[in-house]
Design a protein around this motif. Structure first.
Motif, short mmCIF file in Angstrom:
data_model
loop_
_atom_site.label_atom_id
_atom_site.label_comp_id
_atom_site.label_asym_id
_atom_site.label_seq_id
_atom_site.Cartn_x
_atom_site.Cartn_y
_atom_site.Cartn_z
N ASP A 1 -0.52 -1.64 -10.58
CA ASP A 1 -1.09 -0.81 -9.52
C ASP A 1 -2.56 -0.55 -9.78
O ASP A 1 -3.03 -0.62 -10.91
CB ASP A 1 -0.32 0.53 -9.38
N GLY B 1 0.82 -1.21 0.00
CA GLY B 1 0.00 0.00 0.00
C GLY B 1 0.85 1.26 0.00
O GLY B 1 1.86 1.32 0.70
N VAL B 2 0.44 2.25 -0.78
CA VAL B 2 1.14 3.53 -0.79
C VAL B 2 0.11 4.64 -0.57
O VAL B 2 -0.41 5.24 -1.52
CB VAL B 2 1.92 3.74 -2.10
N PRO B 3 -0.22 4.91 0.70
CA PRO B 3 -1.30 5.85 1.02
C PRO B 3 -0.87 7.31 0.85
O PRO B 3 -0.75 8.05 1.82
CB PRO B 3 -1.61 5.52 2.48
N GLY C 1 1.87 -4.89 3.67
CA GLY C 1 1.41 -3.69 4.37
C GLY C 1 1.72 -2.41 3.61
O GLY C 1 1.99 -2.41 2.40
N ASP C 2 1.64 -1.29 4.32
CA ASP C 2 1.74 0.03 3.71
C ASP C 2 3.11 0.67 3.95
O ASP C 2 3.70 0.52 5.02
CB ASP C 2 0.70 0.98 4.33
N ARG D 1 -8.19 -3.54 1.00
CA ARG D 1 -7.92 -4.83 1.64
C ARG D 1 -9.17 -5.41 2.27
O ARG D 1 -9.46 -6.59 2.14
CB ARG D 1 -6.87 -4.66 2.73
N GLU E 1 -0.44 -5.03 9.99
CA GLU E 1 0.74 -5.69 9.44
C GLU E 1 1.25 -6.78 10.40
O GLU E 1 1.65 -7.86 9.96
CB GLU E 1 1.86 -4.65 9.20
N ASP F 1 0.85 -10.04 1.31
CA ASP F 1 0.67 -8.62 1.63
C ASP F 1 1.83 -8.18 2.51
O ASP F 1 2.16 -8.86 3.49
CB ASP F 1 -0.67 -8.46 2.38
N PRO G 1 -5.85 2.25 0.73
CA PRO G 1 -5.36 0.88 0.89
C PRO G 1 -6.09 0.02 1.92
O PRO G 1 -6.49 -1.10 1.59
CB PRO G 1 -3.88 1.08 1.23
#
Lengths: 340, 340, 340, 340, 340, 340
Positions: free
Chosen positions: C308, C67-69, C116-117, C88, E122, C114, C84
């Motif tokens: 993406d 994720g890229v918030p 995470g961000d 999910r 996470e 996954d 994100p």
């Protein structure tokens, strides 16, 4: 988009048909059979539930839900016809626990039972007129009261249903009751747009019929000159919101029902400020807070023999159903007043 | 917030009670009386409506609405239990006229009648189990078919109701039908989370029972390996959305029901892309447009003997009730296919 | 109400402070430690997941969510920074089953993992500027690619993130990729309001950097003269919606990535018509249907090395989260293209 | 909650007053002064804008917005009276760029100007009746056309306004036009509930008046027997959605307006399926996609002399104003057809 | 649609994998590395922020935001996991100014800092169980307290997080605190549905652990018999809404924390009536007004060493984010109590 | 999506044009003609209405609505420009009756009239700057006051309009007034972001101009140091919500306007808590209840010569328009204070 448009149109169909080729007699026989079947269904459910309660024992009075999905006597929107199933859902919804604020356990089957809805739309759709429909509502209420220890807690529907309900309660008990009526409006107009069964006229019918000794109206903030005059004419005790801060103490220590057959509580959800109950047909700012209502109910002394919660309009509720939760909590707390 | 939570809890009450102090016999007698009264109410309304139609004359087949507000066999959300009154409201709502696209006049009482809802929640709340409840649905459908020229057009409810409805139609007509089934899902799993009456299993039950000769599934876009295997096992003709552009021509010129007792049409509202029908429990992008569905229905050749519109979930609809209008138009256009 | 306003203000704080009393060196050391810790967290998660996959065996390529918030490079609304976690949630939401349309099992841990961000807001809030922030995004992508068999499937955020992501993919693989870019806008402006990292300029940066051989843009319907000129300048294959009915056949049989390092797919949710995806910052009517997009993706031939899904804006979604479900299904179907 | 209730009530006031104590003459003089002032305001704005355009030079025809916030001739909801300011806001909203799909620059003042709204509510509130009100609309349109190179692009309001607008265009140009009419409904009923100015009757008035040579209706999917008969009577070319897939090719290559005074385009937003345009009073599933509409408009050959976009109802729009964006894009693309 | 479903499923994956082919040791080592990296990230941010504050000088105590996006210990809805970024956005949103009601300047970096979120999802997604997860929360809080003058102001997440937070505060300070707990529910049940970490049990854990001397609960209106008994058992001072009008004066002049390590304030957003804070999982009518809460907080005397704002559920908020603004103002006013 | 973006862009057009080829003189002449026509339209409507009232006789003072749809001086959102038609709709909406709480009959034309809106957007779109625009607002107010017995009750628009309105009232009456100002904010900043006409500065302008003797501000809960200093500087009586419970008695028995030209009441809808009025640009929890406001207004003694209701933002209202009803009831009750 009235909630009962289908019924409305069918009434015309039925009339047209009967005018044309079907004898009035045959039509009325058919309607009577439908009405009888409707009442039988309520009776059988009341019997079954009451038998079970009596088998359990130790119950003196038990609140019993009866839905009356009737919205067509409203002047503005007819969504309250959709309310009963939504209120039931919210009563049992997992978001809150099963105790009332003063500790009544709703999970105990002796505290709350349910006999379902009067099939209002089905009956209207057969061409039955309002006079007879109101009688069906009254008969349904009496059917519940027939079964000891059930006491009717009616889920509206619009406020027009309070008339046949209170009439039934009073007739069944054999005398008038005292009524605590929470509402933004007095609902005491002689007739509204010619409709004597209008939701704005139910308490005029009740007072004319002698079904109530005292009528206390609390939360009033939309009232015309006629509303005040009718109030005086019938000796109604009208508490307007304009003076609520002065009346509060008195209203939080009411004692009702002595010397008559008991107390009837009628809660129009719009007694609350729309901030607390947005899902109503008539948004009238300046009303009671939810806590104000609970303070009045919790402190009321008297034997509550029946009650109603009316005018919740699911079509105007928030997407999360906040007003459904409000109506459900009103039903829960009224249950605690009734059951013992 | 399941639509039938009240019922669910009561079932436990009733079991507890009967375990304790009430004889099974007494309980079952009470339940039977409630069920009988429920069926009587539907029968009386069907009789009355059919008598009127026959008096008018000239009708060979007439669509008759029967609501089945059952949502508890859903795996995710139970809001479809609230659908029938909302669909009725939208059918007659003043925002559109009374003609179907091909010119059927819904204002003509010979084209569309209504016998109301099976009181599903009331019956469940008396502790009646699913086996028996499904029989009540079947009996209700047969009760309608008893009255010539009525043909049942069922308003769900979740998709689990298609099993008892199709079973009743087939048993009453004395043989299998062909089924056109519009849906995002095949609903043909052997059981879902152990529930053989699940809304994901209804067509497995139908095929096992031999109630259908051909089963065409259109709009499929959420299907597992088991779903495809069950499809093969039962000889189902599965048309997946992945290949819809290739299948379109074939699907817009279907001819069904010859050599069997007729055609049954089951429309799950989620066959449509959620853009067209957001008010469903299972949002599955990539579906049919509303016009795609109409093109299939308008061009279908065959004698449509019954049908259903299921899985509309009013709790997920837009504030303006767009999906209610969509469900209502599906009912209107199906009415045009049935009535003659 | 920009999603990153807090960060924005802190940047000013940090600057003011550093101007006043804190040495630039000390500040940068602190920032570097924060960035290092951020990358370490992603690395450790990637390692753990990849170890488990390798222990399972038999996986050649596996989609791995990152994720890229980041929303602050948007020109209009910054809600995509919240996307994100919502995507999910919708991927695993119980309303649909675990198979993709073509039968990939998402419940198989070898298909989808996954990490995470990237803690974008936390890093910005320490006063880190955009140049360095974009590098952190690139490093995060490379960190994932370091661990065989993980392939990054990035959840935006706004479209500005595609630049650092594609750059990382190309640098890591050692050469350009072919890009399939689904969008209402070409995002190829030299700079937007002076911001070279703007979400409207990411593909100008990508083409300048030589990270792509072919760039196909599909769904375009909001483009200026400059957008078309930049397209020509960089040799972009722009397919505008105006001619989609003619281009459809070609777009439904694409073959990409041969002779380069593979295919990158960038899906801006607003390539869809707002009817299908209302939860976007830029409502541009006249777009693709969800099925149009799936037809293009399902029929694409090529080795998809990364991708993406960007510009989903939860603050503009319907109350039921329809666009979250749409974004999630895009991620699911892209997963099926990547994993093998 | 009709959008013009205030006006409605005032009309009664004014009538009562005038009946009582005010001479009809005095009242009419006052009304005339109000009407004159209203037209003067439009004239002065048109003059100023046209002067500026002429000073710029090189413009042959330029679309000029004129709002007509009139909703009281609707049969169901009156929200379209609120549409014009919302459409203007969306036209200039920063979420999209300033080019139309085919490259017209809206930021160029020669392409699009605005003379504001006809003060409909203010005039009605003075007791002016519909006959006269319709004349005011016609006069306003002529006032705009008076000023070369302005061509009226009217923002409704409900569809009843097309009658006075087309009448003005035809009278001003001295002959009939060809009309492309996109709509779910034919709006060609003789009168609706007795109202000859109803939004369901405007095209009957237009055809009776001889203001149109050809009338093409596209998107039709709610039409009664009378609608089809009126269509035949007036020689209307009605393209129903039922056959759109067959008619598509023809409709995407129209050539109109030759031999008459030009082409008028009337777009009722409900020609679109409600999935694409939920903010309308009459939700009628099964309509055109936004791209379908653009394909028809982009490919139309002919000199477009004027047009309207009507029936957008902001009170039914999504919270993000998706339909406002749809209406605005229709206006933008129509502007590109008109201006040159 | 639980906010942490992804994590939940992954836990199963991880377990299955580890059962099969991966050694427990290897898995735990990987998990530990992820946890270490998570805590390092928080530590580095806390260090950087505290260094800057100390460089500025003159600060004795400074509120420091720490987000804990944990929702899986909720019994009903898990949306609070999405709250922290929404609250931050609202704190800095341009719709209000930067002063608190009593004049604290939030734009002064000495008053409010932020160390971001504990990466709860996470960590869970790596298969870490609740015991260990709760320790991570505690460690994160201690990490913040390590850096003078930072004091943790925690953004929930559901109410289960108050246990590890208070535990950390008490352990770090070396003794119990006094707790002011604003809530509709006592959250003091021994366990809820078997979960000892449930959001309904956090204060049972706190009292058992001896982390609090006095516990005052205000706003209570949903409490069972067990809740009252647990209250007595632990010596909790429970102020129910039923008697709020009597208790108000006392609650508006509280003096806490003397002789212990200070005061902890825990605000469950549902202490407010749902009219004031609709965005909560448990709608319980009859609560405090926003002003009631501020009156209690503003007049409280005591050294506030830490606090939390929990149970804001963005998935139930109004479309304009009213409850986000409410939660943000609670954070702002708590900041004013903490920082000096 | 600013409500006046169109205007903003046009101003640039107009400037560019005039810079290029059109003489400043010619442009200003055009603008003046547009302004004159605008004022003429208001004058003619005021004349007509006043004539009718005078013919009826017996009226000493009559509230007259004047809409000022101006939103561009807001710092955050510009939706209040859309408010006037929505408030009018709600005033006359059938959901409530025609009496005010104290018995004034709004159906009596002597109590309430309307002269429509100042065409703010139309004038701005011609390139007219704010100085001149503010003068147009003042002139419009004076135009209404010219006609005995009309008294202006202004519908905003944002709060910046109170300055030109109060200035006009004071100039017309020949001296200062006393002002009761209900608001969450003092709106007394010297300038906001450089804009001296900002909605946050209107009362600074009023006090500087000497248009008010006393200024009472009630409901204040978002105020900076500068706000309090400006308050002191101008001798403003600021009642903050923090102390409302203590000030309540005083505020519910105000006596104003003696010795000056009368009382002006300015109600910013955000004086109410957002629970009661969610449809505002600046959500500031902790405000007045609707009943609090009515108690202050009903008990106020003084000759109310004019007033305004501002800052209602329809774009932030609930789907049912609850805040529109709130604004309308404020207008109704203010009408009762003004008319006699």
């Amino acid at each position: 988009m009235g909630g009962v448009a289908a019924g409305t149109r069918w009434i015309h169909h039925v009339r047209r048909l009967s005018a044309a080729k079907v004898s009035t007699d045959a039509l009325e026989r058919g309607q009577s059979r439908v009405i009888d079947a409707s009442l039988t269904l309520i009776r059988e459910r009341a019997k079954l539930k009451a038998e079970l309660l009596r088998a359990l024992g130790g119950v003196k009075a038990s609140a019993c839900l009866l839905g009356v999905p009737l919205g067509h006597n409203s002047s503005f929107l007819q969504g309250p016809a959709f309310a009963p199933p939504r209120i039931r859902e919210a009563i049992w919804c997992g978001s809150t626990n099963s105790s009332t604020e003063e500790g009544k356990e709703l999970n105990d089957p002796r505290v709350l039972t349910d006999v379902g809805d009067v099939p209002i739309q089905e009956i209207r759709d057969c061409g039955v007129e309002d006079d007879r429909l109101m009688n069906v509502v009254s008969e349904s209420v009496k059917t519940v009261m027939e079964e000891d220890p059930l006491r009717p807690l009616v889920l509206g529907g619009d406020h027009s249903i309070s008339y046949p309900v209170v009439r039934a309660v009073s007739e069944k008990l054999g005398g008038p009751v005292d009524i605590l009526h929470l509402d933004a409006h007095p609902d005491i107009y002689d007739a509204f747009e010619g409709n004597i069964y209008s939701h704005a006229s139910s308490f005029a019918r009740i007072m004319e019929g002698g079904y109530a000794r005292r009528l206390l109206q609390v939360g009033i903030r939309s009232i015309t000159k006629e509303g005040r005059e009718q109030g005086k004419r019938f000796g109604v005790e009208q508490y307007e919101m304009r003076t609520f801060s002065k009346d509060r103490e008195k209203l939080e220590s009411l004692k009702l029902g002595e010397g008559v057959k008991g107390v009837y509580i009628s809660v129009d959800v719009d007694c609350l400020d729309p901030a607390f109950a947005p899902g109503v047909s008539h948004i009238e700012p300046g009303g009671l807070s939810f806590r104000d209502v609970l303070n009045i109910l919790h402190n009321l002394q008297g034997d509550v023999v029946a009650g109603d919660v009316v005018e919740f309009n699911p079509q105007r509720d928030t997407v999360d159903g906040m007003t459904a939760m409000v109506a459900a909590k009103l039903v829960r707390e009224l249950t605690a007043k009734i059951s013992k």
